[in-house]
Scaffold this motif. Structure first.
Motif, PDB file in Angstrom:
ATOM      1  N   PHE A 173       0.805  -1.223   0.000  1.00  0.00           N
ATOM      2  CA  PHE A 173       0.000   0.000   0.000  1.00  0.00           C
ATOM      3  C   PHE A 173       0.845   1.284   0.000  1.00  0.00           C
ATOM      4  O   PHE A 173       0.294   2.379  -0.026  1.00  0.00           O
ATOM      5  CB  PHE A 173      -0.942   0.021   1.216  1.00  0.00           C
ATOM      6  N   GLN A 174       2.175   1.136   0.012  1.00  0.00           N
ATOM      7  CA  GLN A 174       3.051   2.320   0.001  1.00  0.00           C
ATOM      8  C   GLN A 174       3.736   2.539  -1.346  1.00  0.00           C
ATOM      9  O   GLN A 174       3.905   3.681  -1.778  1.00  0.00           O
ATOM     10  CB  GLN A 174       4.130   2.191   1.078  1.00  0.00           C
ATOM     11  N   THR A 223      -5.245  -0.481  -1.525  1.00  0.00           N
ATOM     12  CA  THR A 223      -5.532   0.523  -0.508  1.00  0.00           C
ATOM     13  C   THR A 223      -5.275  -0.080   0.875  1.00  0.00           C
ATOM     14  O   THR A 223      -5.227  -1.311   1.035  1.00  0.00           O
ATOM     15  CB  THR A 223      -6.992   0.987  -0.579  1.00  0.00           C
ATOM     16  N   THR A 224      -5.146   0.786   1.863  1.00  0.00           N
ATOM     17  CA  THR A 224      -4.962   0.283   3.225  1.00  0.00           C
ATOM     18  C   THR A 224      -6.190  -0.515   3.669  1.00  0.00           C
ATOM     19  O   THR A 224      -6.056  -1.530   4.355  1.00  0.00           O
ATOM     20  CB  THR A 224      -4.724   1.443   4.199  1.00  0.00           C
ATOM     21  N   LYS A 262       3.463  10.742   4.738  1.00  0.00           N
ATOM     22  CA  LYS A 262       2.213  10.155   4.251  1.00  0.00           C
ATOM     23  C   LYS A 262       2.282   8.636   4.255  1.00  0.00           C
ATOM     24  O   LYS A 262       1.319   7.952   4.618  1.00  0.00           O
ATOM     25  CB  LYS A 262       1.905  10.666   2.845  1.00  0.00           C
ATOM     26  N   ASP A 263       3.438   8.104   3.843  1.00  0.00           N
ATOM     27  CA  ASP A 263       3.613   6.654   3.859  1.00  0.00           C
ATOM     28  C   ASP A 263       3.475   6.106   5.271  1.00  0.00           C
ATOM     29  O   ASP A 263       2.861   5.056   5.494  1.00  0.00           O
ATOM     30  CB  ASP A 263       4.993   6.285   3.307  1.00  0.00           C
ATOM     31  N   ARG A 319      -0.066   5.865   6.460  1.00  0.00           N
ATOM     32  CA  ARG A 319      -0.739   4.677   5.925  1.00  0.00           C
ATOM     33  C   ARG A 319      -0.303   3.424   6.684  1.00  0.00           C
ATOM     34  O   ARG A 319      -1.123   2.565   7.021  1.00  0.00           O
ATOM     35  CB  ARG A 319      -0.416   4.514   4.434  1.00  0.00           C
ATOM     36  N   GLU A 360      -1.903   3.277  10.042  1.00  0.00           N
ATOM     37  CA  GLU A 360      -3.328   2.957   9.921  1.00  0.00           C
ATOM     38  C   GLU A 360      -3.519   1.441   9.853  1.00  0.00           C
ATOM     39  O   GLU A 360      -4.374   0.867  10.546  1.00  0.00           O
ATOM     40  CB  GLU A 360      -3.900   3.616   8.666  1.00  0.00           C
TER      41      GLU A 360
END
Length: 263
Positions: free
Chosen positions: A76-77, A133-134, A176-177, A180, A183
């Motif tokens: 997701f990254q 997506t996460t 931002k990574d 995620r 999360e």
């Protein structure tokens, strides 16, 4: 003892020469620690919608005593330029995207410093799209774990996405990574706690705290060399031992039924 190791392309691919892969080292180390025959079966996973069905089939086929599952922040990254091309170019993007994947997967190009620099430049300019997506990762891995836990007597050892590679060069991108990753980390941590399943991960990305994992790569900058495999294997052994001990097996060993089968 039979261990089903659900890993990634580092386990299934031939990325280096001159050393053992981590699942082979894990097998040797567990045999040494517990003084019994240990078989480690490694399979690469990719969080497709049908992943839980695939893992169910492996469990039925191999009948493991322990299932070790490691998650990847890559899912997701990592910003894939071919995926972005597919999305932006519409009906023309399929061919361009597939061609990009073939080039990226070819050692001739993936190991080429000029190609890698160009790829980084494209990621910084036109950008790229993550493979998943996460939300997809959390949903699909949770289902894998939920269904695996239904198999009586199987001990699960889960390694969360610990962020072994910094995919962005900018502070903003890395921030931002990490948002995620955290999360996913917190969702999986809470899920595993509710299911009473052993889960390990760090609130800090491994690329910032563990140089052995952050470095030691082959020419493509993504896959691991022999030194990485040796270090990663020791971490896996530790996680499996912790999961066995948490499940109530003295000294991290399985119960009598498993010992009988091993003999």
């Amino acid at each position: 003892m039979r261990v089903l190791l659900l890993g990634n392309s580092n386990d299934s691919g031939e990325w280096f020469e001159g050393g053992k892969k981590r699942h082979e080292i894990v097998q040797d180390r567990l045999s040494e620690i517990y003084d019994e025959d240990v078989e480690v079966i490694a399979r690469s996973i990719w969080p497709r919608a049908d992943l839980a069905d695939t893992v169910d089939g492996w469990i039925a086929r191999y009948d493991p005593d322990v299932i070790y599952l490691t998650m990847l922040a890559y899912w997701f990254q990592y910003r894939s330029v071919p995926l972005r091309a597919k999305r932006l170019l519409g009906r023309f993007g399929e061919g361009a995207g597939n061609a990009g994947f073939r080039i990226a997967e070819s050692p001739r190009w993936a190991y080429n410093p000029v190609f890698r620099t160009a790829r980084s430049g494209l990621q910084a300019t036109i950008g790229g799209d993550p493979h998943f997506t996460t939300g997809q990762v959390v949903e699909r891995l949770s289902e894998v774990i939920r269904r695996a836990a239904r198999h009586e007597g199987v001990v699960l050892a889960i390694q969360g996405a610990d962020g072994r590679t910094a995919y962005s060069r900018s502070k903003r991108g890395r921030r931002k990574d990490e948002e995620r990753r955290l999360e996913v980390q917190r969702a999986m941590r809470d899920f595993c706690a509710a299911q009473h399943i052993w889960y390990e991960n760090s609130e800090t990305p491994a690329w910032a705290t563990d140089p052995e994992l952050a470095r030691n790569r082959v020419g493509d900058g993504l896959h691991a060399n022999a030194r990485w495999h040796a270090h990663s294997a020791e971490l896996i052994v530790g996680t499996i031992r912790n999961a066995l001990e948490d499940a109530g097996h003295a000294e991290g060993r399985r119960g009598d039924a498993v010992a009988d089968r091993a003999r």
